[in-house]
Design a protein around this motif. Structure first.
Motif, short mmCIF file in Angstrom:
data_model
loop_
_atom_site.label_atom_id
_atom_site.label_comp_id
_atom_site.label_asym_id
_atom_site.label_seq_id
_atom_site.Cartn_x
_atom_site.Cartn_y
_atom_site.Cartn_z
N LYS A 28 84.28 40.88 74.48
CA LYS A 28 85.58 40.49 75.03
C LYS A 28 86.70 41.37 74.48
N LEU A 36 92.95 39.64 82.01
CA LEU A 36 92.14 38.45 82.23
C LEU A 36 93.02 37.21 82.38
N LYS A 37 92.86 36.54 83.50
CA LYS A 37 93.60 35.30 83.77
C LYS A 37 92.58 34.18 83.88
N ASP A 38 92.76 33.12 83.10
CA ASP A 38 91.82 32.00 83.13
C ASP A 38 91.69 31.42 84.54
N SER A 39 90.48 30.99 84.85
CA SER A 39 90.17 30.36 86.12
C SER A 39 89.54 29.00 85.84
N THR A 42 83.67 27.24 87.37
CA THR A 42 82.49 27.25 86.51
C THR A 42 81.25 27.25 87.39
N HIS A 52 81.98 30.30 82.69
CA HIS A 52 83.39 30.16 83.03
C HIS A 52 83.86 31.50 83.56
N TYR A 53 84.93 31.50 84.33
CA TYR A 53 85.36 32.72 85.01
C TYR A 53 86.79 33.12 84.65
N TYR A 54 87.05 34.41 84.85
CA TYR A 54 88.39 34.97 84.76
C TYR A 54 88.71 35.64 86.08
N ASP A 65 88.01 35.37 90.10
CA ASP A 65 86.70 35.07 89.51
C ASP A 65 85.79 36.29 89.43
N TRP A 68 82.95 36.85 84.33
CA TRP A 68 82.45 35.56 83.84
C TRP A 68 81.95 35.70 82.42
N PRO A 71 80.97 30.51 77.16
CA PRO A 71 81.57 30.18 75.87
C PRO A 71 80.58 29.56 74.89
#
Length: 93
Positions: A28, A36-39, A42, A52-54, A65, A68, A71
């Motif tokens: 990362k 990277l923007k959180d999405s 899943t 999980h996706y960005y 998305d 991915w 975590p």
């Protein structure tokens, strides 16, 4: 050195790649956080766990998305913890 590019922009570059099922997982830390923007998306893999996706953000353009990560991967996939893979038009090579 393996690189990931989208829209002719370098997204990630590293010589520390883990390949699983043909996908290159980058550390990362190899990706600029601003890209990277959180999405909320899943998905579940029976042997890797919950992905999980960005959304990628490059020069104001978004690729929903397109990245991915796992975590908390299951034990069988523990080597991809803290790593991110790409698809949806991102070229890796």
């Amino acid at each position: 050195m393996t690189q990931a590019k989208w829209n002719d922009t370098l997204i990630a570059e590293s010589d520390d790649i883990v390949t699983v099922e043909g996908n290159a997982y980058f550390p990362k830390e190899a990706i600029a956080p601003a890209m990277l923007k959180d999405s909320a998306t899943t998905s579940v893999c029976p042997w890797k766990g919950t992905a999980h996706y960005y959304t990628l953000v490059v020069d104001g353009a978004e690729n929903k998305d397109a990245a991915w990560y796992y975590p908390e991967p299951k034990d069988a996939a523990k080597e991809i913890k803290g790593r991110v893979a790409f698809w949806k038009g991102v070229t890796v090579g």
